[in-house]
Design a protein around this motif. Sequence first.
Motif, PDB file in Angstrom:
ATOM      1  N   ARG A 122       0.781  -1.161   0.065  1.00 45.75           N
ATOM      2  CA  ARG A 122      -0.020   0.152  -0.150  1.00 45.75           C
ATOM      3  C   ARG A 122       0.999   1.553   0.006  1.00 45.75           C
ATOM      4  N   THR A 123       0.282   2.260  -0.736  1.00 42.55           N
ATOM      5  CA  THR A 123       0.910   3.632  -0.588  1.00 42.55           C
ATOM      6  C   THR A 123       0.391   4.621   0.439  1.00 42.55           C
ATOM      7  N   ASP A 131      -5.253   2.078  -2.781  1.00 36.85           N
ATOM      8  CA  ASP A 131      -4.794   0.821  -2.786  1.00 36.85           C
ATOM      9  C   ASP A 131      -5.254  -0.412  -2.843  1.00 36.85           C
ATOM     10  N   ALA A 134      -3.905  -2.813  -5.737  1.00 31.33           N
ATOM     11  CA  ALA A 134      -2.975  -3.796  -5.147  1.00 31.33           C
ATOM     12  C   ALA A 134      -3.319  -4.736  -4.109  1.00 31.33           C
TER      13      ALA A 134
END
Length: 266
Positions: A122-123, A131, A134
């Motif tokens: 996660r960003t 996210d 992802a």
Amino acid sequence: MTQPATAEGLLAWVPGRGLIAGLAADTQLLVADSWLVRDGQVRGLDRHRERFFRACGDCGGPSLPQLDEFWRDMTAALPRTGSWFPRVELVAGSLQLRVLLRHAPPLVPGIRVWAAGQPDPRTVPRRKGPDLDALARVRRRAAGQGAEEAVLIAPSGAVLEAATASLLWWEDDTLCLPPARLPVLAGVTAGLVQEHAVRGGIEVARRERTLDQLVGREVWLVNALHGIRAVVGWEGRGMAAGIAPRALGWREWLEGLGEPLPSGGS
């Protein structure tokens, strides 16, 4: 006046016009939030509202009056019969507010988890939305290993949470969860569980643990869709899942928290 929907679909919100189909070209999400609706009953809706509004504010999203109007229209559109898993969204770029109406998948009390220990992709781990793609890829990899979920870990090896659920576990009679300083999402359902434990005089502790330190323990994955699921198997490493004697009683308590959706979306 907005009427409850009867079919799945993505509806975009237009100020002054309400929810409209066919206006959803953008796909990148800044914020998202979702919950279970069963025959017009939902638990913790005010908490989901608070989390969604706060995240929208952090992103420079629509004004509070617009968010309030969207929420009223969205709530009025939620189906009152059947099992649904709606998701509210704030879209990047256009800052458009939307609601995705989805039927809820089958709900299960137990889950098999891929325990390989996935590095956290996660960003923005403390905000749900950016996210999701992802995390969906992580779950697809887990499915390839015979599991429905995967555990995310910090660079230190400490467990964080699952791709779509908070991670809680029991050490003797203490309910445990990761320390708040670690990058974890503030789960609405996990919050309800913690508060119930405190009211019942149960010790709640934040402890940093590795996957190996969860061997043989009662471990729960907790989210707004499934509620409490006991981990019944660890895939990908030689880990024994602990028995879960507490899970049934806590699930019954949690499922009793449902409240009727507001009439007219108010």
